[in-house]
Design an enzyme around this catalytic site. Structure first.
Site, PDB file in Angstrom:
ATOM      1  N   LYS A 125      -4.178  23.255  14.332  1.00 28.48           N
ATOM      2  CA  LYS A 125      -4.197  21.805  14.068  1.00 28.48           C
ATOM      3  C   LYS A 125      -5.628  21.389  13.787  1.00 28.48           C
ATOM      4  CE  LYS A 125      -1.256  18.367  14.087  1.00 28.48           C
ATOM      5  NZ  LYS A 125       0.213  18.396  13.913  1.00 28.48           N
ATOM      6  N   ASP A 165      -0.672  15.004   8.658  1.00 33.72           N
ATOM      7  CA  ASP A 165      -0.208  14.462   9.941  1.00 33.72           C
ATOM      8  C   ASP A 165      -0.556  12.967   9.840  1.00 33.72           C
ATOM      9  OD1 ASP A 165       0.722  15.647  12.786  1.00 33.72           O
ATOM     10  OD2 ASP A 165      -0.629  13.994  13.207  1.00 33.72           O
TER      11      ASP A 165
HETATM   12  N1  GLU Z   1       1.831  17.702  11.174  1.00 28.72           N
HETATM   13  C1  GLU Z   1       3.165  18.198  11.124  1.00 28.72           C
HETATM   14  C2  GLU Z   1       3.607  18.654  12.494  1.00 28.72           C
HETATM   15  O1  GLU Z   1       3.230  18.042  13.471  1.00 28.72           O
HETATM   16  C3  GLU Z   1       3.387  19.200  10.018  1.00 28.72           C
HETATM   17  C4  GLU Z   1       2.539  20.423  10.039  1.00 28.72           C
HETATM   18  C5  GLU Z   1       2.662  21.295   8.795  1.00 28.72           C
HETATM   19  O2  GLU Z   1       3.459  21.006   7.924  1.00 28.72           O
HETATM   20  O3  GLU Z   1       1.934  22.278   8.742  1.00 28.72           O
HETATM   21  O4  GLU Z   1       4.355  19.572  12.669  1.00 28.72           O
END
Ligand code: GLU
Length: 450
Positions: A125, A165
Site C-alpha cells: 500500500k 484508493d
Molecule cells: N485500494 C483498493 C483496495 O483497498 C484496490 C487496490 C488495487 O486494486 O490494487 O483494495
C-alpha cells in the site's frame, strides 16, 4: 492469549504511535487463536512475527509547486508488506490523514484480502498526506509527477503494482503512468485502474462497489434471502459508494443515502444515481448541491452529527454498506442499526467499523462481511487487468463482470467454510482472517526463512 498481547506490546515499542496498524493486527490475531492452537507449527516458524513486519518500507519527499508558484512538501509512502503470493499489490491513498500508521494498516489488511481472492498477488500500500481537495488539474498533475519521480524506481509489473484508493482515481493514475513511461521508456502494466483507452480493464472502476454488493447477496443467499426490495444505507460518495449504489439498483434494492466530508445525504425515494455521478465524477462538488435539484431530500451537515457516531447509520434500513473510510461506524452506530432492524453489513471501505461495532454485529449474529473479504473485488479486478496487460488481450465488460462475480462467490465460500470448520458458522471475520492467513503462511513456510 499472552502471545497476542506480547505481539501488540512489541509492535507498540518498535513502531510507536501507529494505532490504526495495531487495531488491524489485533483483529487478525484474535481470530487466529483457534488456528494457532490447532496448528502449532505456525508459531514455531515465527510466521506472525514475520508477517507483522513489512518486507520493505519506502518513505520519501514529494516537493511540488502550486498554481501561484508556492512550493509545497508532502510525505510519500510505499509499504511493500508481503510478497509470498505474488508481486506487492495495493492502492495509493492521497488524503491529509495519511501517515505511516494508516498505510501500514492498509498494507496489512491487503495481504489477507489479496490472499482471499485466490489469485497470485502479494500485499502492499502507498500514498501521501497530499490533500487533493480544491486543487486544480495542473496542480494534481504536478503532484502526481513528483510522486512518481521517486516511486518509479521501486515498482514494476512483476515486483510491485500500485492502483487507486481514496483520492486516487483514473485521472491520477493517468498522470502517474505518463510520468513512469517518461522516466523508464516502458509501456507496461505497472499500475492498475488505468484508462480503458490505454490498458485499463473494463469493470475496474465499478469493481469494488459491485463486488461488495455481490458479497452481500452471497451472504443473504446462504440463508435463502436476497437484496430485492431491501432499503440500504450507503456511506461515502467516491468510486466505491457510487458503484455500490449502481449495483444495488440493478439487484432491485433501494439505496437511500450517501455521505462526504461535508455531511450526509438521505433521499427516502432512493438516491438519484445519474445526479450523484454528475456531482461527484464530473463537477467534484459537495453532496449538499443535490438538494438544489431534489429539495425533498435531507442533508445533515457534519456539525450536526451525533457525538458518538455518524448520522448516516441512524436511518432505518435493512442493510448497510460502509464505503467511506476507516472507523466511520462506531459502537453506537452499530447499536442504532440493530435497533432499526438492519441485518446485513457489507464493507466497501477498509476497516470502516470500529472493533466495538464489529463486536455488536457478531453478538447479534447478523450477516457481516468484513472489508478484507467484501471489498476484495477491486483488487481482484486489478489482477485481471494485470493479466490482460501481460497477455496483451482485452476482455469484454461481461467477461470481467462474470469473473468478478465468481471471485466474490468463491471468497464468500472460503470465508464461510473456514468459519464452519472452526465452529463459528456466522463469524466471517474469523473465516476471512484464518483463510487469508493460512494461504500466506503456508506459502511463506514453503519459501523458507526470507
Ligand atoms: N485500494 C483498493 C483496495 O483497498 C484496490 C487496490 C488495487 O486494486 O490494487 O483494495
Amino acid at each position: 492469549m499472552p502471545y497476542i498481547h506480547n505481539t501488540i506490546t512489541g509492535l507498540m515499542a518498535s513502531s510507536p504511535a501507529q494505532s490504526e496498524f495495531y487495531q488491524a493486527v489485533e483483529e487478525v490475531l484474535e481470530s487466529l487463536e483457534p488456528l494457532l492452537e490447532k496448528s502449532p507449527h505456525y508459531r514455531k516458524n515465527h510466521i506472525i512475527e514475520r508477517m507483522v513486519e513489512p518486507e520493505r518500507q519506502i518513505m520519501f519527499r514529494v516537493p511540488w509547486v502550486d498554481d501561484n508558484g508556492e512550493i509545497h512538501i508532502n510525505k510519500g509512502y510505499r509499504i511493500e508488506f508481503n510478497s509470498a503470493l505474488g508481486p506487492y499489490k495495493g492502492g495509493l491513498r492521497f488524503h491529509p490523514s495519511v501517515n505511516a500508521s494508516i498505510i501500514k494498516f492498509l498494507g496489512f489488511e491487503q495481504i489477507f484480502k489479496n490472499a482471499l481472492t485466490g489469485l497470485q498477488i502479494g500485499g502492499g500500500k502507498g500514498g501521501s498526506n497530499f490533500d487533493p481537495k480544491g486543487r486544480s488539474d495542473n496542480e494534481i498533475m504536478r503532484f502526481c509527477q513528483s510522486y512518481m519521480s521517486e516511486l518509479y524506481r521501486h515498482i514494476g509489473p512483476t515486483t510491485d503494482v500500485p492502483a487507486g484508493d481514496i483520492g486516487v482515481g483514473a485521472r491520477e493514475i493517468g498522470y502517474m503512468f505518463g510520468q513512469y513511461k517518461r522516466l523508464t521508456g516502458r509501456y507496461e502494466g505497472v499500475l492498475t485502474g488505468k484508462g480503458t483507452l490505454w490498458g485499463g480493464s473494463l469493470v475496474r472502476k465499478e469493481a469494488t462497489g459491485y463486488g461488495c454488493v455481490f458479497f452481500a447477496e452471497n451472504m443473504l443467499k446462504s440463508q435463502g434471502d436476497d437484496l430485492k426490495g431491501k432499503t440500504c444505507l450507503v456511506s461515502g460518495a467516491g468510486n466505491v459508494a457510487i458503484y455500490t449504489i449502481e449495483k444495488l439498483y440493478q439487484l432491485g434494492a433501494l439505496p437511500v443515502s450517501a455521505s462526504d466530508s461535508s455531511g450526509t445525504l438521505y433521499d427516502a425515494k432512493g438516491i438519484n444515481l445519474a445526479h450523484l455521478k454528475e456531482l461527484k465524477e464530473q463537477k467534484r462538488v459537495s453532496l449538499q448541491n443535490y438538494l438544489e435539484q431534489y429539495p425533498h431530500a435531507e442533508f445533515v451537515p457534519v456539525k450536526d452529527y451525533p457525538e458518538d457516531g455518524h448520522a448516516v447509520w441512524r436511518y432505518k434500513a435493512d442493510a448497510g454498506f460502509p464505503c467511506a473510510t476507516q472507523n466511520e461506524l462506531t459502537e453506537a452506530d452499530a447499536k442504532a442499526l440493530m435497533t432499526n432492524g438492519c441485518n446485513c453489513i457489507s464493507e466497501g471501505a477498509n476497516m470502516p467499523s470500529t472493533p466495538e461495532a464489529v463486536e455488536v454485529f457478531l453478538r447479534n449474529k447478523i450477516h457481516y462481511g468484513p472489508g478484507k473479504a467484501a471489498n476484495a473485488g477491486g483488487v481482484a479486478t486489478s489482477q485481471l487487468e494485470m493479466s490482460q496487460n501481460a497477455s496483451m488481450q482485452q476482455l469484454s465488460f461481461e467477461q470481467v463482470e462474470t469473473r468478478l462475480k465468481e471471485i466474490m462467490h468463491d471468497i464468500h465460500q472460503r470465508c464461510s467454510e473456514t468459519a464452519k470448520e472452526f465452529g463459528q458458522p456466522h463469524n466471517l471475520v474469523l473465516g476471512a482472517n484464518i483463510a487469508g492467513f493460512r494461504r500466506v503462511a503456508d506459502a511463506m513456510i514453503e519459501q523458507g526463512v526470507v
